[in-house]
Design an enzyme around this catalytic site. Structure first.
Site, PDB file in Angstrom:
ATOM      1  N   LYS A  14     -33.530  28.717 -18.356  1.00  0.00           N
ATOM      2  CA  LYS A  14     -33.139  27.792 -17.284  1.00  0.00           C
ATOM      3  C   LYS A  14     -31.683  28.048 -16.856  1.00  0.00           C
ATOM      4  O   LYS A  14     -30.950  28.759 -17.557  1.00  0.00           O
ATOM      5  CB  LYS A  14     -33.329  26.353 -17.786  1.00  0.00           C
ATOM      6  CG  LYS A  14     -34.801  25.963 -18.006  1.00  0.00           C
ATOM      7  CD  LYS A  14     -34.905  24.564 -18.606  1.00  0.00           C
ATOM      8  CE  LYS A  14     -36.349  24.115 -18.763  1.00  0.00           C
ATOM      9  NZ  LYS A  14     -36.455  22.824 -19.491  1.00  0.00           N
ATOM     10  N   TYR A  54     -44.645  22.707 -12.634  1.00  0.00           N
ATOM     11  CA  TYR A  54     -44.869  21.581 -13.552  1.00  0.00           C
ATOM     12  C   TYR A  54     -46.165  20.824 -13.246  1.00  0.00           C
ATOM     13  O   TYR A  54     -46.766  20.260 -14.156  1.00  0.00           O
ATOM     14  CB  TYR A  54     -43.662  20.634 -13.577  1.00  0.00           C
ATOM     15  CG  TYR A  54     -42.535  21.192 -14.428  1.00  0.00           C
ATOM     16  CD1 TYR A  54     -42.627  21.224 -15.817  1.00  0.00           C
ATOM     17  CD2 TYR A  54     -41.394  21.736 -13.848  1.00  0.00           C
ATOM     18  CE1 TYR A  54     -41.614  21.769 -16.604  1.00  0.00           C
ATOM     19  CE2 TYR A  54     -40.370  22.286 -14.623  1.00  0.00           C
ATOM     20  CZ  TYR A  54     -40.497  22.287 -16.000  1.00  0.00           C
ATOM     21  OH  TYR A  54     -39.496  22.835 -16.775  1.00  0.00           O
ATOM     22  N   ASN A 156     -31.954  22.012 -21.798  1.00  0.00           N
ATOM     23  CA  ASN A 156     -32.420  22.545 -23.080  1.00  0.00           C
ATOM     24  C   ASN A 156     -32.735  24.042 -23.018  1.00  0.00           C
ATOM     25  O   ASN A 156     -33.524  24.533 -23.804  1.00  0.00           O
ATOM     26  CB  ASN A 156     -33.618  21.727 -23.583  1.00  0.00           C
ATOM     27  CG  ASN A 156     -34.758  21.709 -22.588  1.00  0.00           C
ATOM     28  OD1 ASN A 156     -34.717  22.378 -21.567  1.00  0.00           O
ATOM     29  ND2 ASN A 156     -35.801  20.946 -22.888  1.00  0.00           N
ATOM     30  N   HIS A 159     -37.772  27.012 -20.666  1.00  0.00           N
ATOM     31  CA  HIS A 159     -39.139  26.528 -20.506  1.00  0.00           C
ATOM     32  C   HIS A 159     -40.048  27.503 -21.230  1.00  0.00           C
ATOM     33  O   HIS A 159     -39.882  28.727 -21.077  1.00  0.00           O
ATOM     34  CB  HIS A 159     -39.573  26.463 -19.041  1.00  0.00           C
ATOM     35  CG  HIS A 159     -41.066  26.312 -18.934  1.00  0.00           C
ATOM     36  ND1 HIS A 159     -41.689  25.100 -19.119  1.00  0.00           N
ATOM     37  CD2 HIS A 159     -42.052  27.233 -18.786  1.00  0.00           C
ATOM     38  CE1 HIS A 159     -43.002  25.285 -19.058  1.00  0.00           C
ATOM     39  NE2 HIS A 159     -43.251  26.569 -18.871  1.00  0.00           N
ATOM     40  N   GLU A 170     -49.278  29.417 -15.203  1.00  0.00           N
ATOM     41  CA  GLU A 170     -47.838  29.491 -14.917  1.00  0.00           C
ATOM     42  C   GLU A 170     -47.408  30.919 -14.588  1.00  0.00           C
ATOM     43  O   GLU A 170     -46.594  31.132 -13.685  1.00  0.00           O
ATOM     44  CB  GLU A 170     -47.035  28.989 -16.119  1.00  0.00           C
ATOM     45  CG  GLU A 170     -47.146  27.492 -16.325  1.00  0.00           C
ATOM     46  CD  GLU A 170     -46.375  27.012 -17.545  1.00  0.00           C
ATOM     47  OE1 GLU A 170     -46.404  25.802 -17.813  1.00  0.00           O
ATOM     48  OE2 GLU A 170     -45.759  27.832 -18.246  1.00  0.00           O
TER      49      GLU A 170
END
Ligand code: CDP
Ligand code: MG
Length: 201
Positions: A14, A54, A156, A159, A170
């Protein structure tokens, strides 16, 4: 059916991982497991891509809301929303802003139990409680209460797909079929071959 050694998973570093100069460190952690890198690109995602990514899994809005609530309850606190789906929608808005804020590294890793191995090394969603030794546990420090108070996504670093069906869907969002590279790695012999008769001279 595909051989187990062909399982694939999607990983995104990310924008926080890129900005923290952790691209090399993160790739090293996945690479040394024996997983094979079969797709790699550097992109600035659009808001539409993030939303599609998502929402590809029907249950994600509810599950992200439930997981967040459970984490608050474990700390004896109350989540800032009641309905998990509403909570999930709120998280999605924040993620759209976060992931489209700058470049991300998109990768496809392949190997036995690729999804589970990557999730294990990545660690739990909230860095405050991610295990020591994991990427999220070792390399960053965010928490739900801090992120929620400031109305932003939990930073964080990664992904990683949640299961292999999710991974397949995905991967299609981030990679064209011809961008997944088919090749052999020398180390696959020692990882997967049944008869190790090509080692001795
Ligand atoms: O990424 P992971 O699969 O571990 O978690 P998720 O439940 O699928 O949530 C996706 C992402 O939403 C997380 O990685 C966080 O970046 C973000 N999130 C958030 O910003 N606030 C929450 N309360 C829960 C998740
Ligand atoms: Mg997830």
């Amino acid at each position: 059916m595909n051989h187990r050694s062909k399982e694939k998973t999607l990983v995104l570093i990310k924008p926080d991982g890129v900005q923290r100069a952790l691209i090399g460190e993160i790739i090293r952690r996945y690479e040394r497991t024996g997983l094979k890198l079969v797709g790699l690109k550097f992109v600035i995602p659009t808001v539409e891509m993030v939303e599609k990514h998502y929402l590809i899994d029907d249950g994600w809005l509810e599950s992200v809301g439930k997981k967040t609530k459970a984490s608050y309850e474990k700390k004896g606190q109350k989540a800032p929303f009641d309905d998990p789906v509403e909570g999930g929608k709120w998280v999605l808005e924040k993620l759209k802003k976060f992931l489209s804020a700058g470049p991300v590294v998109a990768m496809v890793w392949q190997g036995n139990e690729a999804v589970g191995i990557v999730r294990k090394i990545t660690g739990g969603t909230e860095p405050l409680s991610s295990d020591v030794g994991t990427i999220r546990g070792d390399l960053t420090l965010d928490s739900y209460p801090l992120a929620d108070t400031d109305n932003r996504a939990v930073r964080n670093l990664i992904h990683a797909s949640g299961n292999s069906e999710e991974a397949e869907k995905e991967i299609k969002i981030w990679f064209k079929e011809n961008e997944i590279i088919k090749y052999r790695l020398v180390q696959e012999t020692i990882l997967y071959d049944v008869n190790l008769d090509s080692i001795k001279e």
